[in-house]
Design an enzyme around this catalytic site. Structure first.
Site, PDB file in Angstrom:
ATOM      1  N   ARG A   3      36.873  21.830  43.338  1.00 55.97           N
ATOM      2  CA  ARG A   3      36.612  22.754  42.231  1.00 55.97           C
ATOM      3  C   ARG A   3      36.106  22.054  41.124  1.00 55.97           C
ATOM      4  O   ARG A   3      35.390  22.658  40.183  1.00 55.97           O
ATOM      5  CB  ARG A   3      38.135  23.266  41.771  1.00 55.97           C
ATOM      6  CG  ARG A   3      38.722  24.095  42.822  1.00 55.97           C
ATOM      7  CD  ARG A   3      40.141  24.830  42.610  1.00 55.97           C
ATOM      8  NE  ARG A   3      41.218  23.811  42.296  1.00 55.97           N
ATOM      9  CZ  ARG A   3      42.119  23.622  43.505  1.00 55.97           C
ATOM     10  NH1 ARG A   3      41.632  24.224  44.654  1.00 55.97           N
ATOM     11  NH2 ARG A   3      43.048  22.763  43.233  1.00 55.97           N
TER      12      ARG A   3
ATOM     13  N   LYS B   3      42.141  33.487  26.482  1.00 54.15           N
ATOM     14  CA  LYS B   3      41.909  34.736  26.963  1.00 54.15           C
ATOM     15  C   LYS B   3      43.003  35.450  27.808  1.00 54.15           C
ATOM     16  O   LYS B   3      43.826  34.531  28.387  1.00 54.15           O
ATOM     17  CB  LYS B   3      40.621  34.724  28.203  1.00 54.15           C
ATOM     18  CG  LYS B   3      40.380  36.030  28.423  1.00 54.15           C
ATOM     19  CD  LYS B   3      39.556  35.774  29.888  1.00 54.15           C
ATOM     20  CE  LYS B   3      40.617  36.036  30.988  1.00 54.15           C
ATOM     21  NZ  LYS B   3      39.954  36.088  32.201  1.00 54.15           N
TER      22      LYS B   3
ATOM     23  N   GLU C  63      41.339  40.999  26.260  1.00 56.72           N
ATOM     24  CA  GLU C  63      40.389  41.788  27.640  1.00 56.72           C
ATOM     25  C   GLU C  63      41.248  42.756  28.164  1.00 56.72           C
ATOM     26  O   GLU C  63      42.079  42.424  29.340  1.00 56.72           O
ATOM     27  CB  GLU C  63      40.157  40.458  28.582  1.00 56.72           C
ATOM     28  CG  GLU C  63      39.182  41.188  29.795  1.00 56.72           C
ATOM     29  CD  GLU C  63      39.171  39.807  30.848  1.00 56.72           C
ATOM     30  OE1 GLU C  63      39.179  38.849  30.638  1.00 56.72           O
ATOM     31  OE2 GLU C  63      38.180  40.250  31.909  1.00 56.72           O
TER      32      GLU C  63
ATOM     33  N   LYS D  94      36.967  41.770  25.082  1.00 57.37           N
ATOM     34  CA  LYS D  94      36.067  41.610  26.201  1.00 57.37           C
ATOM     35  C   LYS D  94      36.543  42.638  27.239  1.00 57.37           C
ATOM     36  O   LYS D  94      37.430  42.929  27.943  1.00 57.37           O
ATOM     37  CB  LYS D  94      36.682  40.473  26.855  1.00 57.37           C
ATOM     38  CG  LYS D  94      35.872  40.244  28.340  1.00 57.37           C
ATOM     39  CD  LYS D  94      36.117  38.697  28.848  1.00 57.37           C
ATOM     40  CE  LYS D  94      35.685  38.512  30.281  1.00 57.37           C
ATOM     41  NZ  LYS D  94      35.636  37.158  30.698  1.00 57.37           N
TER      42      LYS D  94
HETATM   43  C1  5MM Z   1      36.459  34.388  36.263  1.00 50.82           C
HETATM   44  O1  5MM Z   1      37.464  35.567  36.807  1.00 50.82           O
HETATM   45  C2  5MM Z   1      38.582  35.684  35.927  1.00 50.82           C
HETATM   46  C3  5MM Z   1      39.613  35.896  37.239  1.00 50.82           C
HETATM   47  O2  5MM Z   1      40.781  35.360  36.812  1.00 50.82           O
HETATM   48  P1  5MM Z   1      41.773  35.711  37.931  1.00 50.82           P
HETATM   49  O3  5MM Z   1      41.698  34.668  38.991  1.00 50.82           O
HETATM   50  O4  5MM Z   1      43.278  35.431  37.173  1.00 50.82           O
HETATM   51  O5  5MM Z   1      41.871  36.862  38.560  1.00 50.82           O
HETATM   52  C4  5MM Z   1      38.500  37.065  35.084  1.00 50.82           C
HETATM   53  O6  5MM Z   1      39.540  37.260  34.449  1.00 50.82           O
HETATM   54  C5  5MM Z   1      37.331  36.718  34.365  1.00 50.82           C
HETATM   55  O7  5MM Z   1      37.291  36.204  33.344  1.00 50.82           O
HETATM   56  C6  5MM Z   1      36.804  38.181  33.883  1.00 50.82           C
HETATM   57  O8  5MM Z   1      37.411  39.428  34.359  1.00 50.82           O
HETATM   58  C7  5MM Z   1      35.483  38.361  33.957  1.00 50.82           C
HETATM   59  O9  5MM Z   1      35.077  37.977  35.316  1.00 50.82           O
HETATM   60  P2  5MM Z   1      33.987  39.109  35.898  1.00 50.82           P
HETATM   61  O10 5MM Z   1      33.888  38.423  37.250  1.00 50.82           O
HETATM   62  O11 5MM Z   1      34.559  40.427  36.032  1.00 50.82           O
HETATM   63  O12 5MM Z   1      32.739  39.088  35.223  1.00 50.82           O
END
Ligand code: 5MM
Length: 341
Positions: free
Chosen positions: A46, A137, A178, A220
């Site tokens: 990672r 976030k 978000e 977001k």
């Molecule tokens: C990076 O993805 C995040 C996922 O978090 P989890 O592992 O807690 O589910 C997610 O929150 C991300 O920051 C946003 O949703 C934007 O990601 P996408 O892939 O929808 O652009």
């Protein structure tokens, strides 16, 4: 809390031609992503993967305003001992942190979830601030289906977002708010519009009740798109028009910027939609990206866990960051994708 400083950070997060890299996959999510490319997920793999992203100097300097990190990553150092946060800062990007603790089933609401993580949040924010986090976030997840979302789900998630945002501002950290309406169902874009409108109105109502100064926040949201299983697909123009319409109806002018999530759209769709939105423009906020999958799918595939692929993976990441940087200015062209391929 220094609101002028928070406002400055919020504006830097949505600086022209730049957007946010969402690299805050929790341990379970990154394991799934790595499984898809045949890589075992360990603290070292990672770290290696995220280090290659943050050391993509061109992408980071020119197209990335900030990076959302996961708890493990904000504490990690690169192979040569440099803290990953420092590598990000050296590129001019801002380090940020995911502070929610994921979702749990909402009681008496089959198929719905509530985001947890408010207990002890003030102390965690202070710790993250000491690690260098300038923004945070929290993601609320709303699904569309038969009879859902419920009022309880929308309301409980909006309240949690507002509590989180108030605590973040109080601790001098810009909250990314978000509220995500998932695109997993068979609903059409009109239903996505209506649920997004309901959710955004509830979120801004709760932010008002929680006395959150919106000048120090970034939104977001999802774009207004057709569900993945819907037979009819909204066109790029329709997505752009509906997304702008719902934002105008719901988001106060005091909000400095809006950085969309990609939510499962293909890489190029996410770019084309952002570009079309910015070409219409005429709104008081900066509109950019805060993509996870749509920025990382290509570099993950190119990397496949092999040190000899690091350069190719960095090129793939830089390409997507550049395409989305152009889309944030309404200057992207589909031919640019073909040329790069
Ligand atoms: C990076 O993805 C995040 C996922 O978090 P989890 O592992 O807690 O589910 C997610 O929150 C991300 O920051 C946003 O949703 C934007 O990601 P996408 O892939 O929808 O652009």
């Amino acid at each position: 809390m220094n609101l002028a400083e928070l406002h400055k950070v919020a504006l830097a997060m949505v600086a022209p031609g730049k957007g946010i890299l969402a690299a805050d996959e929790s341990t379970g999510t990154i394991k799934k992503r790595f499984e898809a490319i045949g890589v075992e997920s360990t603290a070292d793999t990672r770290r290696d993967y995220r280090e290659l992203l943050f050391r993509s100097a061109d992408a980071m300097r020119h197209h990335i305003s900030g990076v959302i990190l996961y708890d493990e990553t904000i504490r990690q150092s690169a192979k040569d001992g440099t803290p990953l946060v420092k590598i990000i800062e050296q590129t001019g990007a801002l380090p940020g942190i995911k502070v929610d603790k994921g979702t749990k089933p909402l009681p008496f609401s089959p198929g719905e979830v509530i985001t947890e993580g408010l207990d002890g949040l003030r102390d965690r924010l202070i710790e993250y601030r000491n690690h260098g986090a300038k923004f945070a976030k929290w993601r609320a997840v709303i699904d569309i289906g038969a009879g859902i979302p419920s009022h309880d789900c929308v309301n409980a998630n909006a309240q949690a977002l507002a509590r989180y945002a108030a605590l973040s501002v109080e601790e001098g950290i810009v909250p990314i708010v978000e509220p995500e309406v998932l695109m997993d169902g068979d609903h059409d874009a009109e239903r996505c519009y209506l649920v997004t409108e309901w959710l955004l109105k509830s979120v801004y109502e709760q932010l008002y009740y929680a006395r959150v100064p919106l000048e120090g926040t970034v939104l977001k949201p999802n774009m207004v798109v057709s569900g993945k299983k819907c037979a009819t697909r909204a066109s790029v123009e329709e997505v752009a028009e509906k997304t702008l319409r719902v934002l105008k109806a719901c988001v106060p002018v005091a909000v400095p910027g809006i950085a969309f999530l990609s939510g499962g759209q293909s890489d190029e769709e996410a770019t084309a939609h952002l570009d079309a939105i910015n070409r219409i423009g005429g709104v008081p906020w900066k509109l950019t990206f805060s993509y996870g999958r749509a920025l990382q799918a290509a570099p993950q595939k190119a990397w496949a866990g092999r040190p000899e692929n690091v350069g190719r993976a960095q090129m793939a990441f830089t390409h997507r960051a550049r395409m989305n940087g152009l889309a944030a200015l309404g200057q992207w062209k589909a031919e640019l994708e073909k040329k790069a391929a």
